[in-house]
Design an enzyme around this catalytic site. Structure first.
Site, PDB file in Angstrom:
ATOM      1  N   ASP A 109       0.837  -1.200   0.000  1.00  0.00           N
ATOM      2  CA  ASP A 109       0.000   0.000   0.000  1.00  0.00           C
ATOM      3  C   ASP A 109       0.871   1.249   0.000  1.00  0.00           C
ATOM      4  O   ASP A 109       2.033   1.201   0.406  1.00  0.00           O
ATOM      5  CB  ASP A 109      -0.872   0.045   1.263  1.00  0.00           C
ATOM      6  CG  ASP A 109      -1.869  -1.088   1.315  1.00  0.00           C
ATOM      7  OD1 ASP A 109      -2.186  -1.643   0.254  1.00  0.00           O
ATOM      8  OD2 ASP A 109      -2.315  -1.412   2.431  1.00  0.00           O
TER       9      ASP A 109
HETATM   10  N1  URA Z   1      -1.095  -5.594   4.542  1.00  0.00           N
HETATM   11  C1  URA Z   1      -1.562  -4.337   4.457  1.00  0.00           C
HETATM   12  O1  URA Z   1      -2.540  -3.989   5.111  1.00  0.00           O
HETATM   13  N2  URA Z   1      -0.934  -3.484   3.631  1.00  0.00           N
HETATM   14  C2  URA Z   1       0.164  -3.809   2.920  1.00  0.00           C
HETATM   15  O2  URA Z   1       0.715  -2.976   2.205  1.00  0.00           O
HETATM   16  C3  URA Z   1       0.647  -5.116   3.015  1.00  0.00           C
HETATM   17  C4  URA Z   1      -0.005  -6.002   3.836  1.00  0.00           C
END
Ligand code: URA
Length: 276
Positions: A109
């Site tokens: 993310d």
């Molecule tokens: N879990 C999440 O919530 N975000 C990420 O970027 C990776 C794993």
């Protein structure tokens, strides 16, 4: 020209050449950007033979090259996509200049930092993203709120949240720091926002998320924004014969930067520097 022995689906061949993921390759076909032997394809339901001439945006597919893998320390604030409709900065804009064209293995993310694997081989990216491959992803997490180990253990055999089934999550309490809790979280699936969603379910709000390992590969002390190539022999050993075969990995061909390249004349009036 491609070098596979058997006819293969066009999007697979494009992915293997590192042009785009299979899904993005299919979108490029739908946009009329791909031709085979001079005919523009309208559908990805098309097999190509080794002797077929495939052009993407009028350019031949890159020659087959050795499968390569990089560890990249993703900073916060970058999206893991080739093109962001909202115009936010992407991982691919920020990569060190000396990297060839690469794909990411899964995504992090925008506000997640840490280890992102990059490869020039779409087949490898696809296989390492598959849930059944099940490589462990380990995260260090800072989250607003308090929790006990007993509560964390309630998700160790998996949990269903809003109809979505999450596999086993091993979460270990590390320490409390003011209003925040530090944890280590291990999971093997790779679902969208999985760490945040599972911890939110336990009453915690993630405010820092750092991936520290993916399968056998560790973030270690790699500097933020830096990429480090995994040695070919190490990659081969860590994949093992089954995963390497499933990915169609190539450890025989030369590396692209070791191939002789014919200089291409720049179009008149275009004196911008070129990335490889
Ligand atoms: N879990 C999440 O919530 N975000 C990420 O970027 C990776 C794993």
């Amino acid at each position: 020209m491609i070098t596979a022995e058997e006819p293969e689906r066009i999007a697979k061949v494009m992915a293997r050449a590192g042009v785009a993921s299979r899904r993005d390759g299919e979108a490029m076909i739908a946009e009329g950007r791909v031709s085979v032997n001079g005919t523009v394809l309208e559908s990805p339901a098309f097999d190509v033979k080794p002797t077929d001439v495939v052009l993407v945006d009028g350019e031949p597919l890159p020659a087959r090259e050795r499968t390569r893998l990089w560890l990249y320390h993703k900073p916060r604030g970058l999206v893991t996509t080739n093109f962001d409709p909202e115009g936010r900065p992407t991982v691919f804009d920020a990569l060190p200049e000396d990297l060839p064209r690469v794909l990411s293995i899964g995504r992090l993310d925008i506000n997640t930092e840490g280890l992102l694997l990059l490869t020039n081989d779409g087949g490898l990216a696809r296989v390492l993203e598959l849930p059944e491959t099940g490589w462990l992803r380990r995260y260090r997490v800072r989250a607003f709120g308090e929790v006990t180990q007993d509560v964390l253990d309630t998700v160790k055999d998996g949990v269903t949240i809003e109809g979505i089934q999450y596999g086993p999550v091993t979460a270990r309490f590390e320490r409390q720091q003011g209003f925040n809790t530090w944890l280590t979280v291990d999971l093997r699936e790779g679902k969208n926002r999985e760490v945040k969603t599972v911890l939110e379910h336990l009453g915690l709000t993630v405010n820092r998320l750092i991936r520290v390992s993916f399968g056998p590969f560790q973030l270690g002390d790699l500097e933020e924004g830096e990429a480090d190539e995994v040695r070919s022999r190490v990659l081969q050993d860590q994949l093992g014969t089954d995963l390497a075969a499933k990915a169609g990995a190539d450890f025989e061909s030369p590396r692209r930067d070791a191939l002789p390249t014919a200089p291409r004349p720049a179009p008149a009036g275009d004196d911008r520097p070129r990335r490889r």
